[in-house]
Write an enzyme that holds these catalytic residues in place. Structure first.
Site, PDB file in Angstrom:
ATOM      1  N   GLY A 118       0.777  -1.235   0.000  1.00 51.77           N
ATOM      2  CA  GLY A 118       0.000   0.000   0.000  1.00 51.77           C
ATOM      3  C   GLY A 118       0.806   1.282   0.000  1.00 51.77           C
ATOM      4  O   GLY A 118       0.319   2.325   0.457  1.00 51.77           O
ATOM      5  N   ASN A 127       1.666   3.094  -2.632  1.00 49.46           N
ATOM      6  CA  ASN A 127       1.018   4.065  -3.531  1.00 49.46           C
ATOM      7  C   ASN A 127      -0.232   4.648  -2.882  1.00 49.46           C
ATOM      8  O   ASN A 127      -0.509   5.843  -3.006  1.00 49.46           O
ATOM      9  CB  ASN A 127       0.675   3.412  -4.873  1.00 49.46           C
ATOM     10  CG  ASN A 127       1.864   3.409  -5.813  1.00 49.46           C
ATOM     11  OD1 ASN A 127       2.279   4.456  -6.317  1.00 49.46           O
ATOM     12  ND2 ASN A 127       2.453   2.236  -6.032  1.00 49.46           N
ATOM     13  N   ARG A 174      -5.463  -8.581  -8.733  1.00 51.07           N
ATOM     14  CA  ARG A 174      -6.501  -9.485  -9.237  1.00 51.07           C
ATOM     15  C   ARG A 174      -6.835  -9.074 -10.666  1.00 51.07           C
ATOM     16  O   ARG A 174      -6.927  -7.874 -10.971  1.00 51.07           O
ATOM     17  CB  ARG A 174      -7.797  -9.367  -8.413  1.00 51.07           C
ATOM     18  CG  ARG A 174      -7.684  -9.836  -6.999  1.00 51.07           C
ATOM     19  CD  ARG A 174      -7.509 -11.327  -6.880  1.00 51.07           C
ATOM     20  NE  ARG A 174      -8.616 -12.075  -7.460  1.00 51.07           N
ATOM     21  CZ  ARG A 174      -8.572 -13.387  -7.681  1.00 51.07           C
ATOM     22  NH1 ARG A 174      -7.505 -14.085  -7.379  1.00 51.07           N
ATOM     23  NH2 ARG A 174      -9.610 -14.004  -8.192  1.00 51.07           N
ATOM     24  N   LEU A 211      -9.504  -8.460 -13.328  1.00 52.11           N
ATOM     25  CA  LEU A 211     -10.917  -8.085 -13.179  1.00 52.11           C
ATOM     26  C   LEU A 211     -11.716  -8.528 -14.393  1.00 52.11           C
ATOM     27  O   LEU A 211     -11.223  -8.517 -15.522  1.00 52.11           O
ATOM     28  CB  LEU A 211     -11.013  -6.570 -13.004  1.00 52.11           C
ATOM     29  CG  LEU A 211     -10.331  -6.070 -11.720  1.00 52.11           C
ATOM     30  CD1 LEU A 211     -10.055  -4.577 -11.797  1.00 52.11           C
ATOM     31  CD2 LEU A 211     -11.174  -6.413 -10.496  1.00 52.11           C
ATOM     32  N   ASN A 222      -5.202   2.604 -12.971  1.00 51.34           N
ATOM     33  CA  ASN A 222      -4.206   1.661 -12.451  1.00 51.34           C
ATOM     34  C   ASN A 222      -2.821   2.243 -12.634  1.00 51.34           C
ATOM     35  O   ASN A 222      -2.601   3.071 -13.527  1.00 51.34           O
ATOM     36  CB  ASN A 222      -4.294   0.333 -13.207  1.00 51.34           C
ATOM     37  CG  ASN A 222      -3.342  -0.718 -12.645  1.00 51.34           C
ATOM     38  OD1 ASN A 222      -3.197  -0.849 -11.417  1.00 51.34           O
ATOM     39  ND2 ASN A 222      -2.667  -1.454 -13.515  1.00 51.34           N
ATOM     40  N   HIS A 250       1.102   0.783 -13.201  1.00 47.55           N
ATOM     41  CA  HIS A 250       1.825  -0.440 -13.542  1.00 47.55           C
ATOM     42  C   HIS A 250       3.318  -0.134 -13.566  1.00 47.55           C
ATOM     43  O   HIS A 250       3.725   0.879 -14.144  1.00 47.55           O
ATOM     44  CB  HIS A 250       1.350  -0.959 -14.910  1.00 47.55           C
ATOM     45  CG  HIS A 250       2.027  -2.228 -15.292  1.00 47.55           C
ATOM     46  ND1 HIS A 250       1.687  -3.437 -14.744  1.00 47.55           N
ATOM     47  CD2 HIS A 250       3.059  -2.480 -16.136  1.00 47.55           C
ATOM     48  CE1 HIS A 250       2.463  -4.381 -15.242  1.00 47.55           C
ATOM     49  NE2 HIS A 250       3.310  -3.825 -16.086  1.00 47.55           N
ATOM     50  N   LEU A 307      -5.668  -6.896 -19.792  1.00 45.72           N
ATOM     51  CA  LEU A 307      -4.756  -6.614 -18.670  1.00 45.72           C
ATOM     52  C   LEU A 307      -3.602  -5.684 -19.068  1.00 45.72           C
ATOM     53  O   LEU A 307      -2.888  -5.953 -20.031  1.00 45.72           O
ATOM     54  CB  LEU A 307      -4.181  -7.937 -18.158  1.00 45.72           C
ATOM     55  CG  LEU A 307      -3.226  -7.837 -16.959  1.00 45.72           C
ATOM     56  CD1 LEU A 307      -3.970  -7.462 -15.702  1.00 45.72           C
ATOM     57  CD2 LEU A 307      -2.459  -9.132 -16.775  1.00 45.72           C
ATOM     58  N   GLN A 311       9.199   7.076  -8.397  1.00 49.50           N
ATOM     59  CA  GLN A 311       8.487   7.813  -9.453  1.00 49.50           C
ATOM     60  C   GLN A 311       6.982   7.542  -9.414  1.00 49.50           C
ATOM     61  O   GLN A 311       6.173   8.420  -9.700  1.00 49.50           O
ATOM     62  CB  GLN A 311       9.047   7.448 -10.835  1.00 49.50           C
ATOM     63  CG  GLN A 311      10.459   7.947 -11.063  1.00 49.50           C
ATOM     64  CD  GLN A 311      10.567   9.440 -10.830  1.00 49.50           C
ATOM     65  OE1 GLN A 311       9.773  10.224 -11.340  1.00 49.50           O
ATOM     66  NE2 GLN A 311      11.537   9.841 -10.015  1.00 49.50           N
ATOM     67  N   GLU A 312       6.617   6.300  -9.079  1.00 46.96           N
ATOM     68  CA  GLU A 312       5.183   5.983  -8.954  1.00 46.96           C
ATOM     69  C   GLU A 312       4.526   6.919  -7.948  1.00 46.96           C
ATOM     70  O   GLU A 312       3.417   7.417  -8.168  1.00 46.96           O
ATOM     71  CB  GLU A 312       4.986   4.531  -8.499  1.00 46.96           C
ATOM     72  CG  GLU A 312       5.439   3.495  -9.511  1.00 46.96           C
ATOM     73  CD  GLU A 312       5.155   2.075  -9.049  1.00 46.96           C
ATOM     74  OE1 GLU A 312       4.119   1.830  -8.406  1.00 46.96           O
ATOM     75  OE2 GLU A 312       5.977   1.190  -9.333  1.00 46.96           O
TER      76      GLU A 312
HETATM   77  C1  GRF Z   1       3.527  -1.066  -7.433  1.00 48.24           C
HETATM   78  O1  GRF Z   1       4.771  -1.292  -8.020  1.00 48.24           O
HETATM   79  C2  GRF Z   1       2.476  -0.843  -8.489  1.00 48.24           C
HETATM   80  O2  GRF Z   1       2.965  -0.240  -9.648  1.00 48.24           O
HETATM   81  C3  GRF Z   1       2.039  -2.251  -8.828  1.00 48.24           C
HETATM   82  O3  GRF Z   1       2.085  -2.944  -7.614  1.00 48.24           O
HETATM   83  C4  GRF Z   1       3.013  -2.318  -6.720  1.00 48.24           C
HETATM   84  C5  GRF Z   1       2.233  -1.986  -5.494  1.00 48.24           C
HETATM   85  O4  GRF Z   1       3.018  -1.427  -4.482  1.00 48.24           O
HETATM   86  N1  GRF Z   1       0.752  -2.245  -9.477  1.00 48.24           N
HETATM   87  P1  GRF Z   1       2.307  -0.712  -3.256  1.00 48.24           P
HETATM   88  O5  GRF Z   1       1.343  -1.734  -2.649  1.00 48.24           O
HETATM   89  O6  GRF Z   1       1.607   0.489  -3.769  1.00 48.24           O
HETATM   90  O7  GRF Z   1       3.422  -0.389  -2.312  1.00 48.24           O
END
Ligand code: GRF
Length: 205
Positions: A15, A17, A94, A96, A110, A112, A147, A176-177
C-alpha cells in the site's frame, strides 16, 4: 463550493502508492476525499495505514467466492456503497472481469511498474533487466478489459544502470510511482482529462 469528489482505493498488499495518495490528498487539500480502502487480502499491510489515517478499511477476500465473477460482483457492491467518482487500483493483484471494468468505465485507474506496452503482467523489473532495456519506468492508465493495456495517462522514466539489481531498479521506479500517481489522480479529480472514445483527452486548464 465544489462538491467533494469521492475516491475508493483497492489494494492487495503493502500500500505505498495508497499511502502516497492519502498523503497528497490531505497535504494538498484536494477537492476529493478517499472514502474507503478495500483489500482482497485480509493481511494487506496497507489496511493498517488506511485505518491509522481514519479511512474505512474493508476486506473482500477473493478466496471466499467460488469464481471471479462472483468475487467481482461482491467487490462492486462494497465499492458502490461508497458512491465513488473514481476507483484507483494501487497494487491490486486481481484480474478483473470485463463486466467489472465496464461498470467503472472512464473512472478506473491503475499504476503499472513498467513503460507499457512493454512488460505487462508480473515481475516487470526482472524482465526489464533480462531484456537489457536502458530505460524503464511506470505507467498510469485507464483500466480496460485487456490486462495492463488501457489508454495511457502518464509515464515516468528511470535509467537502468549497469549496477542495478531487481531491488534497486524497483525502488527507483517506486519513487516515481509515488510522484505520478498522486498527480494523475488529482488531475482526474480536477477534470483535466477524461477517457473519450478509447483515448485520453486532455482539457485545457
Ligand atoms: C507497485 O509497483 C504498483 O505499480 C504495482 O504494484 C506495486 C504496489 O506497491 N501495481 P504498493 O502496494 O503500492 O506499495
Amino acid at each position: 463550493m465544489r462538491a467533494m469528489k469521492r475516491i475508493v482505493i483497492l489494494i492487495s498488499g503493502r500500500g505505498s502508492n495508497m499511502a502516497a495518495l492519502l498523503q497528497a490528498a490531505s497535504a494538498e487539500q484536494w477537492p476529493a476525499q478517499v472514502v474507503a480502502v478495500i483489500s482482497n487480502q485480509a493481511n494487506a499491510a496497507g489496511l493498517a495505514t488506511a485505518s491509522a489515517a481514519g479511512i474505512a478499511a474493508r476486506v473482500v477476500e477473493h478466496v471466499a467466492y467460488p469464481d471471479r465473477a462472483q468475487f467481482d460482483q461482491a467487490l462492486s457492491a462494497v465499492i458502490d456503497a461508497y458512491a465513488p467518482d473514481l476507483v484507483v487500483l494501487a497494487g491490486f493483484l486481481r484480474i478483473l472481469t470485463p463486466e467489472f471494468v465496464e461498470h467503472y468505465h472512464g473512472r478506473l485507474l491503475n499504476i503499472h511498474p513498467s513503460l507499457l506496452p512493454s512488460f505487462p503482467g508480473l515481475d516487470t523489473h526482472r524482465r526489464a533487466l533480462e531484456a537489457g532495456v536502458k530505460v524503464h519506468g511506470a505507467t498510469v492508465h485507464f483500466v480496460t478489459p485487456e490486462l495492463d493495456h488501457g489508454p495511457i495517462i502518464e509515464q515516468a522514466t528511470v535509467p537502468v544502470l549497469d549496477t542495478d539489481t531487481e531491488d534497486t531498479l524497483a525502488s527507483r521506479v517506486l519513487e516515481q510511482e509515488h510522484v505520478i500517481y498522486p498527480r494523475t489522480v488529482r488531475e482526474f479529480i480536477e477534470g483535466r482529462y477524461a477517457l473519450v472514445a478509447g483515448r485520453v483527452v486532455r482539457h485545457p486548464v
